[in-house]
Design an enzyme around this catalytic site. Structure first.
Site, PDB file in Angstrom:
ATOM      1  N   CYS A   1       0.906  -1.369  -0.089  1.00 31.28           N
ATOM      2  CA  CYS A   1       0.074  -0.167   0.026  1.00 31.28           C
ATOM      3  C   CYS A   1       0.977   1.257  -0.050  1.00 31.28           C
ATOM      4  CB  CYS A   1      -0.969   0.030   1.231  1.00 31.28           C
ATOM      5  SG  CYS A   1      -0.137   0.192   2.929  1.00 31.28           S
TER       6      CYS A   1
ATOM      7  N   CYS B   1       2.966   1.758   3.054  1.00 29.43           N
ATOM      8  CA  CYS B   1       4.020   0.765   3.163  1.00 29.43           C
ATOM      9  C   CYS B   1       5.192   1.359   2.320  1.00 29.43           C
ATOM     10  CB  CYS B   1       3.551  -0.514   2.724  1.00 29.43           C
ATOM     11  SG  CYS B   1       2.291  -1.218   4.022  1.00 29.43           S
TER      12      CYS B   1
END
Length: 77
Positions: free
Chosen positions: A10, A13
């Site tokens: 994501c 991240c």
């Protein structure tokens, strides 16, 4: 020192991984950086919120994108 960024890919991240990489470069750290996106491997760390940062096998940060200052403290410990 081994640093692993746990995340499923994501935006948060990716941001965390990029910040850790930047801090390692800026501090001339000899730390190795890895990214772990395999959910089966992530589950082994017994955490429920991502992103997370693991330093030498110990979860240090989980559930939010840390600031560069926070990361710098981890890298220079």
């Amino acid at each position: 020192m081994e640093i692993i960024v746990l995340g499923t890919g994501c935006a948060n991240c990716k941001t965390t991984y990029n910040r850790v990489a930047k801090v390692i470069a800026d501090t001339n750290s000899k730390a190795t950086l890895k990214k772990e996106e395999d959910i089966l491997e992530i589950v082994k760390y017994n955490i429920m919120s991502l992103p997370a940062i693991v330093v030498d096998g110990e979860v240090k940060i989980k559930g939010y994108v840390p600031s560069e200052e926070e990361i710098k403290k981890l890298v220079t410990e």
